[in-house]
Write an enzyme that holds these catalytic residues in place. Structure first.
Site, PDB file in Angstrom:
ATOM      1  N   CYS A   9     -42.650  27.327 -18.802  1.00  0.00           N
ATOM      2  CA  CYS A   9     -43.403  28.544 -19.045  1.00  0.00           C
ATOM      3  C   CYS A   9     -43.126  29.451 -17.849  1.00  0.00           C
ATOM      4  CB  CYS A   9     -44.889  28.219 -19.163  1.00  0.00           C
ATOM      5  SG  CYS A   9     -45.792  29.488 -20.045  1.00  0.00           S
ATOM      6  N   CYS A  26     -43.799  29.207 -23.764  1.00  0.00           N
ATOM      7  CA  CYS A  26     -44.204  30.612 -23.746  1.00  0.00           C
ATOM      8  C   CYS A  26     -43.013  31.462 -24.141  1.00  0.00           C
ATOM      9  CB  CYS A  26     -44.786  31.023 -22.400  1.00  0.00           C
ATOM     10  SG  CYS A  26     -43.639  31.449 -21.101  1.00  0.00           S
ATOM     11  N   CYS A  75     -32.143  30.546 -18.759  1.00  0.00           N
ATOM     12  CA  CYS A  75     -32.529  29.316 -18.067  1.00  0.00           C
ATOM     13  C   CYS A  75     -31.375  28.796 -17.235  1.00  0.00           C
ATOM     14  CB  CYS A  75     -32.922  28.235 -19.083  1.00  0.00           C
ATOM     15  SG  CYS A  75     -34.391  28.620 -20.024  1.00  0.00           S
TER      16      CYS A  75
END
Length: 175
Positions: free
Chosen positions: A12, A88, A96
Site C-alpha cells: 500500500c 490500495c 513497483c
C-alpha cells in the site's frame, strides 16, 4: 501435499493501515503455510492506531508492525516473495520495484479506512470494514490448493479474489 511456506507481500502507499491489516490476518489465518510481510511506496513511518485497535478487538496480532518502504523487499538479501498483492489503488498504479523470483501478483484494492473523516466511531467502522474485506480475501487465498494449480489458473484465481465484495479499481499508472 507440500510443506512449503509461501512468502506474501502486501503493498500500500503508506503501509500504515490496509497492508498492516492484511499482514496480521495472513500471519494468524495462514495456518503456518505463509509468511506475511507488508510495505509501502511512501511509508508514513507509523502504523495507524485504528488499525492496531481493530486487530486487537478481533484477537489478531497487533505488535511489532512498522511502516516501511517496499525497497526493503527489493534488495538482494530480502526474502524472495511468492506473491505480491497491492491493497490500495495508488500502489497498484505505481511502478513497483523488480521483485526477485518473479512472484505472482494481483490487485486486491479496498477503500482506504485512514482517509475517512469524522468522529472516531466512523473511522473505526471503516477499519472494521477494511479488516473484514481483507480477511475474506485472505481466507479464500489461504484455502487455494496452490501447489496443485498451474501458474495461469492460480493467476486467474488471484484476480478473482481481488474482485470480491468491497473491491476498488486501480488507477492507471502515469506512464
Amino acid at each position: 501435499m507440500t510443506n512449503r511456506i509461501y512468502n506474501v507481500l502486501f503493498l500500500c502507499t503508506g503501509n500504515s493501515a490496509r497492508s498492516i491489516l492484511a499482514e496480521s490476518v495472513l500471519t494468524k489465518d495462514g495456518s503456518g503455510r505463509f509468511r506475511a510481510f507488508s510495505a509501502g511506496s511512501q511509508p508514513k513511518g507509523v502504523v495507524n492506531a485504528f488499525a492496531l485497535k481493530v486487530l486487537r478487538s478481533f484477537d489478531y496480532p497487533a505488535e511489532g508492525f512498522r511502516s516501511k518502504s517496499w525497497e526493503e523487499f527489493a534488495r538482494p538479501d530480502a526474502p524472495v516473495m511468492d506473491f505480491v498483492f497491492t491493497v490500495c489503488d495508488n500502489a497498484a498504479g505505481e511502478s513497483c520495484p523488480v521483485w526477485p523470483g518473479q512472484p505472482m501478483t494481483a490487485h486486491w484494492g479496498i477503500e482506504d479506512p485512514a482517509a475517512v473523516e469524522g468522529p472516531d466511531i466512523q473511522k473505526e467502522a471503516a477499519f472494521v470494514a477494511a479488516f473484514r474485506y481483507l480477511k475474506n480475501r485472505i481466507s479464500v487465498f489461504a484455502a487455494l490448493p496452490i501447489a496443485s494449480l498451474d501458474r495461469m489458473t492460480l493467476g486467474s484465481k488471484l484476480v478473482e479474489i481481488g474482485q470480491l465484495q468491497g473491491a476498488t479499481k486501480p488507477r492507471p499508472s502515469a506512464a
